[in-house]
Design an enzyme around this catalytic site. Structure first.
Site, PDB file in Angstrom:
ATOM      1  CG  ASP A   1     -11.414 -40.902  -3.237  1.00  0.00           C
ATOM      2  OD1 ASP A   1     -11.102 -41.057  -4.427  1.00  0.00           O
ATOM      3  OD2 ASP A   1     -10.876 -40.029  -2.499  1.00  0.00           O
ATOM      4  CG  ASN A   2      -8.412 -39.948   1.350  1.00  0.00           C
ATOM      5  OD1 ASN A   2      -8.571 -39.508   0.217  1.00  0.00           O
ATOM      6  ND2 ASN A   2      -7.228 -39.983   1.942  1.00  0.00           N
TER       7      ASN A   2
ATOM      8  CG  ASN B   1      -6.425 -34.475  -5.739  1.00  0.00           C
ATOM      9  OD1 ASN B   1      -6.526 -33.255  -5.600  1.00  0.00           O
ATOM     10  ND2 ASN B   1      -5.909 -35.022  -6.833  1.00  0.00           N
TER      11      ASN B   1
ATOM     12  CB  SER C   1       3.164 -44.105 -13.799  1.00  0.00           C
ATOM     13  OG  SER C   1       3.739 -43.035 -14.508  1.00  0.00           O
TER      14      SER C   1
ATOM     15  CE1 TYR D   1       2.437 -41.170  -8.539  1.00  0.00           C
ATOM     16  CE2 TYR D   1       3.821 -40.819 -10.472  1.00  0.00           C
ATOM     17  CZ  TYR D   1       2.622 -41.217  -9.916  1.00  0.00           C
ATOM     18  OH  TYR D   1       1.611 -41.682 -10.730  1.00  0.00           O
TER      19      TYR D   1
ATOM     20  CE  LYS E   1       1.293 -44.634  -9.130  1.00  0.00           C
ATOM     21  NZ  LYS E   1       0.032 -45.119  -8.558  1.00  0.00           N
TER      22      LYS E   1
ATOM     23  NE  ARG F   1       6.839 -36.364 -21.147  1.00  0.00           N
ATOM     24  CZ  ARG F   1       8.032 -35.854 -21.509  1.00  0.00           C
ATOM     25  NH1 ARG F   1       8.451 -35.950 -22.763  1.00  0.00           N
ATOM     26  NH2 ARG F   1       8.796 -35.259 -20.618  1.00  0.00           N
TER      27      ARG F   1
ATOM     28  NE  ARG G   1       8.428 -30.521 -15.925  1.00  0.00           N
ATOM     29  CZ  ARG G   1       7.156 -30.882 -16.046  1.00  0.00           C
ATOM     30  NH1 ARG G   1       6.208 -30.126 -15.502  1.00  0.00           N
ATOM     31  NH2 ARG G   1       6.823 -31.957 -16.714  1.00  0.00           N
TER      32      ARG G   1
ATOM     33  N   GLY H   1      14.731 -33.142 -14.798  1.00  0.00           N
ATOM     34  CA  GLY H   1      14.088 -34.463 -14.699  1.00  0.00           C
ATOM     35  C   GLY H   1      13.278 -34.846 -15.927  1.00  0.00           C
TER      36      GLY H   1
HETATM   37  P1  NAD Z   1      -6.616 -38.335  -8.532  1.00  0.00           P
HETATM   38  O1  NAD Z   1      -5.863 -37.623  -7.472  1.00  0.00           O
HETATM   39  O2  NAD Z   1      -7.611 -37.578  -9.317  1.00  0.00           O
HETATM   40  O3  NAD Z   1      -7.337 -39.622  -7.902  1.00  0.00           O
HETATM   41  C1  NAD Z   1      -6.792 -40.339  -6.830  1.00  0.00           C
HETATM   42  C2  NAD Z   1      -7.870 -40.458  -5.754  1.00  0.00           C
HETATM   43  O4  NAD Z   1      -7.337 -41.189  -4.648  1.00  0.00           O
HETATM   44  C3  NAD Z   1      -8.336 -39.094  -5.224  1.00  0.00           C
HETATM   45  O5  NAD Z   1      -9.755 -38.997  -5.333  1.00  0.00           O
HETATM   46  C4  NAD Z   1      -7.880 -39.087  -3.762  1.00  0.00           C
HETATM   47  O6  NAD Z   1      -8.788 -38.402  -2.929  1.00  0.00           O
HETATM   48  C5  NAD Z   1      -7.803 -40.577  -3.468  1.00  0.00           C
HETATM   49  N1  NAD Z   1      -6.846 -40.939  -2.412  1.00  0.00           N
HETATM   50  C6  NAD Z   1      -5.547 -40.562  -2.281  1.00  0.00           C
HETATM   51  N2  NAD Z   1      -5.008 -41.118  -1.185  1.00  0.00           N
HETATM   52  C7  NAD Z   1      -5.986 -41.875  -0.604  1.00  0.00           C
HETATM   53  C8  NAD Z   1      -6.053 -42.695   0.563  1.00  0.00           C
HETATM   54  N3  NAD Z   1      -5.002 -42.840   1.383  1.00  0.00           N
HETATM   55  N4  NAD Z   1      -7.212 -43.329   0.842  1.00  0.00           N
HETATM   56  C9  NAD Z   1      -8.285 -43.185   0.037  1.00  0.00           C
HETATM   57  N5  NAD Z   1      -8.287 -42.411  -1.075  1.00  0.00           N
HETATM   58  C10 NAD Z   1      -7.149 -41.771  -1.384  1.00  0.00           C
HETATM   59  O7  NAD Z   1      -5.530 -39.014  -9.496  1.00  0.00           O
HETATM   60  P2  NAD Z   1      -5.714 -39.689 -10.938  1.00  0.00           P
HETATM   61  O8  NAD Z   1      -5.076 -38.812 -11.951  1.00  0.00           O
HETATM   62  O9  NAD Z   1      -7.102 -40.135 -11.123  1.00  0.00           O
HETATM   63  O10 NAD Z   1      -4.732 -40.940 -10.751  1.00  0.00           O
HETATM   64  C11 NAD Z   1      -5.233 -42.206 -10.347  1.00  0.00           C
HETATM   65  C12 NAD Z   1      -4.072 -43.165 -10.197  1.00  0.00           C
HETATM   66  O11 NAD Z   1      -3.380 -43.255 -11.453  1.00  0.00           O
HETATM   67  C13 NAD Z   1      -3.023 -42.730  -9.183  1.00  0.00           C
HETATM   68  O12 NAD Z   1      -2.558 -43.882  -8.506  1.00  0.00           O
HETATM   69  C14 NAD Z   1      -1.935 -42.122 -10.027  1.00  0.00           C
HETATM   70  O13 NAD Z   1      -0.685 -42.212  -9.404  1.00  0.00           O
HETATM   71  C15 NAD Z   1      -2.005 -42.992 -11.272  1.00  0.00           C
HETATM   72  N6  NAD Z   1      -1.462 -42.331 -12.472  1.00  0.00           N
HETATM   73  C16 NAD Z   1      -1.951 -41.107 -12.836  1.00  0.00           C
HETATM   74  C17 NAD Z   1      -1.409 -40.463 -13.947  1.00  0.00           C
HETATM   75  C18 NAD Z   1      -1.899 -39.094 -14.356  1.00  0.00           C
HETATM   76  O14 NAD Z   1      -1.191 -38.422 -15.114  1.00  0.00           O
HETATM   77  N7  NAD Z   1      -3.084 -38.653 -13.919  1.00  0.00           N
HETATM   78  C19 NAD Z   1      -0.390 -41.074 -14.702  1.00  0.00           C
HETATM   79  C20 NAD Z   1       0.052 -42.346 -14.320  1.00  0.00           C
HETATM   80  C21 NAD Z   1      -0.493 -42.954 -13.188  1.00  0.00           C
HETATM   81  N1  UFG Z   2       5.356 -28.908 -20.078  1.00  0.00           N
HETATM   82  C1  UFG Z   2       5.598 -27.581 -20.403  1.00  0.00           C
HETATM   83  N2  UFG Z   2       5.013 -26.617 -19.639  1.00  0.00           N
HETATM   84  C2  UFG Z   2       4.212 -26.901 -18.572  1.00  0.00           C
HETATM   85  C3  UFG Z   2       3.976 -28.253 -18.244  1.00  0.00           C
HETATM   86  C4  UFG Z   2       4.570 -29.230 -19.025  1.00  0.00           C
HETATM   87  O1  UFG Z   2       6.318 -27.291 -21.346  1.00  0.00           O
HETATM   88  O2  UFG Z   2       3.732 -25.971 -17.910  1.00  0.00           O
HETATM   89  C5  UFG Z   2       5.942 -29.955 -20.928  1.00  0.00           C
HETATM   90  C6  UFG Z   2       6.914 -30.859 -20.182  1.00  0.00           C
HETATM   91  O3  UFG Z   2       8.206 -30.296 -20.193  1.00  0.00           O
HETATM   92  C7  UFG Z   2       6.789 -32.162 -20.963  1.00  0.00           C
HETATM   93  C8  UFG Z   2       5.325 -32.169 -21.423  1.00  0.00           C
HETATM   94  O4  UFG Z   2       4.901 -30.813 -21.348  1.00  0.00           O
HETATM   95  O5  UFG Z   2       7.604 -32.126 -22.109  1.00  0.00           O
HETATM   96  C9  UFG Z   2       4.423 -33.018 -20.548  1.00  0.00           C
HETATM   97  O6  UFG Z   2       4.584 -32.636 -19.177  1.00  0.00           O
HETATM   98  P1  UFG Z   2       3.583 -33.135 -18.031  1.00  0.00           P
HETATM   99  O7  UFG Z   2       4.034 -32.519 -16.755  1.00  0.00           O
HETATM  100  O8  UFG Z   2       2.169 -32.914 -18.437  1.00  0.00           O
HETATM  101  O9  UFG Z   2       3.784 -34.720 -18.023  1.00  0.00           O
HETATM  102  P2  UFG Z   2       5.095 -35.589 -17.779  1.00  0.00           P
HETATM  103  O10 UFG Z   2       5.257 -36.452 -18.983  1.00  0.00           O
HETATM  104  O11 UFG Z   2       6.243 -34.775 -17.372  1.00  0.00           O
HETATM  105  O12 UFG Z   2       4.669 -36.420 -16.486  1.00  0.00           O
HETATM  106  C10 UFG Z   2       3.550 -37.290 -16.532  1.00  0.00           C
HETATM  107  C11 UFG Z   2       2.886 -37.381 -15.153  1.00  0.00           C
HETATM  108  C12 UFG Z   2       3.819 -38.004 -14.160  1.00  0.00           C
HETATM  109  C13 UFG Z   2       4.335 -39.289 -14.672  1.00  0.00           C
HETATM  110  C14 UFG Z   2       4.973 -39.092 -16.038  1.00  0.00           C
HETATM  111  C15 UFG Z   2       5.441 -40.366 -16.671  1.00  0.00           C
HETATM  112  O13 UFG Z   2       2.525 -36.107 -14.700  1.00  0.00           O
HETATM  113  O14 UFG Z   2       3.105 -38.275 -12.971  1.00  0.00           O
HETATM  114  O15 UFG Z   2       3.995 -38.526 -16.929  1.00  0.00           O
HETATM  115  O16 UFG Z   2       4.365 -41.223 -16.867  1.00  0.00           O
HETATM  116  F1  UFG Z   2       5.248 -39.782 -13.812  1.00  0.00           F
END
Ligand code: NAD
Ligand code: UFG
Length: 337
Positions: free
Chosen positions: A32-33, A36, A125, A149, A153, A231, A292, A294
Site C-alpha cells: 500500500d502507498n 488513504n 463495484s 471512477y 472499474k 441500497r 443528488r 447521478g
Molecule cells: P480504501 O481507500 O480504504 O483502500 C484503498 C487502499 O489503496 C488505500 O489504503 C490506499 O492508500 C491504497 N492505494 C491507492 N492508490 C494506491 C497506489 N497507487 N499504490 C498503492 N496503494 C494505493 O478503499 P476501500 O473502501 O477499502 O476500497 C477498496 C477497493 O474496493 C477499491 O478499489 C475501491 O474502488 C473498491 N470498492 C469500494 C467500495 C466502497 O464503497 N468502499 C465499493 C465498491 C468498490
Molecule cells: N445519501 C444521503 N445523504 C448523504 C449521503 C448519501 O441521502 O449524505 C443517500 C444517497 O442519496 C443514496 C444512499 O444514501 O441514496 C447511499 O449513498 P452512498 O453515497 O453511501 O452510496 P452510493 O450507492 O451512492 O455509492 C456507492 C459507492 C460508490 C459506488 C456505488 C455503486 O460510494 O463508489 O455505491 O456501487 F460507485
C-alpha cells in the site's frame, strides 16, 4: 502455505480481508502507498488475527517496487484493492483516476505475468450496472458507467477478461461490491474517511458523534418504500469473507467470473438512519434536500451466483452493521493512528 499479496491491504476493505485471510490460514503480504490509510492498521490486524502481515510501502505506479515484492515473495495469488474511489473527485480529475486505477493496475498485471502469478481477485463495484433496468441485479445485466471512477472499474474488468482470453492459465474473480459499511466487531479496524464523508453511513456516524449537525437526505421523491434511495448495504466482514471464498475458488478454477457481493436486501436512507439511532441510542436529525445528481432510486443484488459458485452468503443484518460502525466510531475518534 498459500501466500496472498493484498494490494491496498491497509485500507478499509483490505484490512478486514487481511484479518480473514490470516484466520483462514493464509500467509499475507500487504502492499500500500498509504495514500488513504495508515501503517498503524498493521498493528490492529496483528492484535485481531495474531500475525502481522509483511508490509511493503509501495505505489502501483512504481514498477521497480512491484518487481521487488514479487522477487522477494513466492506469491500464489493477488487480491487487488489498491485504487482511488471517490466518484466526485474522479469527475474533476479523470486523468488522476485513469493513471492510478488503470496504469497502476496494468503495472500490477504485467509484473504478475512476468512472475507466472496468474490468479487474481479484483475489487469491482455495482457502479458498473449504472441505472439497472430492474432489481435484483444479476451479473449478466448490461453494464454502463456514468463517471470516470466507474469507468476505471469497468475497464479493469475488460482488461482482465482479455488477459484470460489470451492466456487460459489466468484465473480472475471480478467481485462487484454493493455498499460496504460497518467495521470489525473488535472496534479495531473500520472506515476512516478523508474529510467530510460523501457516503451515507460514515456521514451518519459523524452526526451521531456530534461532529456534523444533521444528515442531508438526498431526495424523498423516489419510487421506494419511503421515497428515499434504496441500497444493498453489506457488512465489511461479510464482504471480506466473500474474498476468502473467491480466492479459494480462483486457486482451483481457470478463467474469469463476475460475482455480485451483496446481501440481496435493500434499505432506504431513512431505514438506515433509524437503525443507526437504535445503535447509538439517540435520535439523529435530518433534512430532506434535492436529489443528488447521478443517484439512482434502487440498487440491490441478486446473490444466487455468489451462493452457488462460491458457497458464500452474507450473515450480518443492518442492525449489526450500524452497531459495529458505531462501536468503531466511538473507539476511534481520531481514526487509526
Ligand atoms: P480504501 O481507500 O480504504 O483502500 C484503498 C487502499 O489503496 C488505500 O489504503 C490506499 O492508500 C491504497 N492505494 C491507492 N492508490 C494506491 C497506489 N497507487 N499504490 C498503492 N496503494 C494505493 O478503499 P476501500 O473502501 O477499502 O476500497 C477498496 C477497493 O474496493 C477499491 O478499489 C475501491 O474502488 C473498491 N470498492 C469500494 C467500495 C466502497 O464503497 N468502499 C465499493 C465498491 C468498490
Ligand atoms: N445519501 C444521503 N445523504 C448523504 C449521503 C448519501 O441521502 O449524505 C443517500 C444517497 O442519496 C443514496 C444512499 O444514501 O441514496 C447511499 O449513498 P452512498 O453515497 O453511501 O452510496 P452510493 O450507492 O451512492 O455509492 C456507492 C459507492 C460508490 C459506488 C456505488 C455503486 O460510494 O463508489 O455505491 O456501487 F460507485
Amino acid at each position: 502455505m498459500t501466500r496472498i499479496l493484498v494490494t491496498g491491504g491497509t485500507g478499509y476493505i483490505g484490512s478486514h480481508t487481511c484479518v480473514e485471510l490470516i484466520q483462514a490460514g493464509y500467509e499475507v503480504v500487504v502492499m500500500d502507498n498509504l495514500y488513504n490509510s495508515s501503517e498503524a492498521v498493521l498493528d490492529r490486524i496483528e492484535t485481531i488475527a495474531g500475525t502481522r502481515p509483511k508490509f511493503y510501502k509501495t505505489d502501483l505506479l512504481d514498477r521497480e517496487g512491484l518487481e521487488t515484492i514479487f522477487r522477494e515473495n513466492d506469491i500464489d495469488a493477488v487480491i487487488h484493492f489498491a485504487g482511488y474511489k471517490a466518484v466526485g473527485e474522479s469527475v474533476a480529475k479523470p486523468l488522476l483516476y485513469y493513471e492510478n486505477n488503470i496504469a497502476g493496475s496494468i503495472n500490477l498485471y504485467e509484473t504478475m505475468a512476468a512472475h507466472g502469478v496468474k490468479t487474481l481477485v479484483f475489487s469491482s463495484s455495482a457502479t458498473v450496472y449504472g441505472a439497472p433496468k430492474s432489481v435484483p441485479i444479476r451479473e449478466d445485466f448490461e453494464v454502463h458507467t456514468t463517471n470516470p471512477y466507474g469507468s476505471t472499474k469497468l475497464m479493469n474488468e475488460m482488461i482482465l477478461e482479455d488477459i484470460c482470453t489470451a492466456d487460459p492459465e489466468w484465473s480472475v474473480m471480478l467481485l462487484r461490491y454493493f455498499n460496504p459499511i460497518g467495521a470489525h466487531p473488535s472496534g479495531l479496524i473500520g472506515e476512516v474517511p478523508n474529510g467530510i464523508p460523501n457516503n451515507l453511513v460514515p456521514y451518519i456516524a459523524r452526526v451521531a458523534n456530534g461532529t456534523l449537525e444533521y444528515l442531508r437526505v438526498w431526495g424523498n421523491d423516489y419510487p421506494t418504500v419511503d421515497g428515499t434511495g434504496v441500497r444493498d448495504y453489506i457488512h465489511v466482514v461479510d464482504l471480506a469473507k466473500g474474498h476468502i471464498s473467491a480466492v479459494a475458488y480462483a486457486l482451483e478454477h481457470k478463467g474469469a467470473e463476475k460475482v455480485n457481493l451483496g446481501t440481496g436486501n435493500g434499505y432506504s436512507v431513512l431505514q438506515v438512519l433509524h437503525a443507526y439511532e437504535k445503535a447509538c441510542g439517540h435520535e439523529l436529525p435530518y433534512q430532506i434536500m434535492e436529489r443528488r445528481p447521478g443517484d439512482i432510486a434502487t440498487c440491490y443484488a441478486d446473490t444466487e451466483k455468489a451462493a452457488s459458485l462460491l458457497g458464500w452468503k452474507a450473515q450480518y443484518n443492518i442492525d449489526d452493521m450500524c452497531r459495529d460502525s458505531w462501536n468503531f466510531t466511538v473507539r476511534n475518534p481520531d481514526g487509526i493512528k
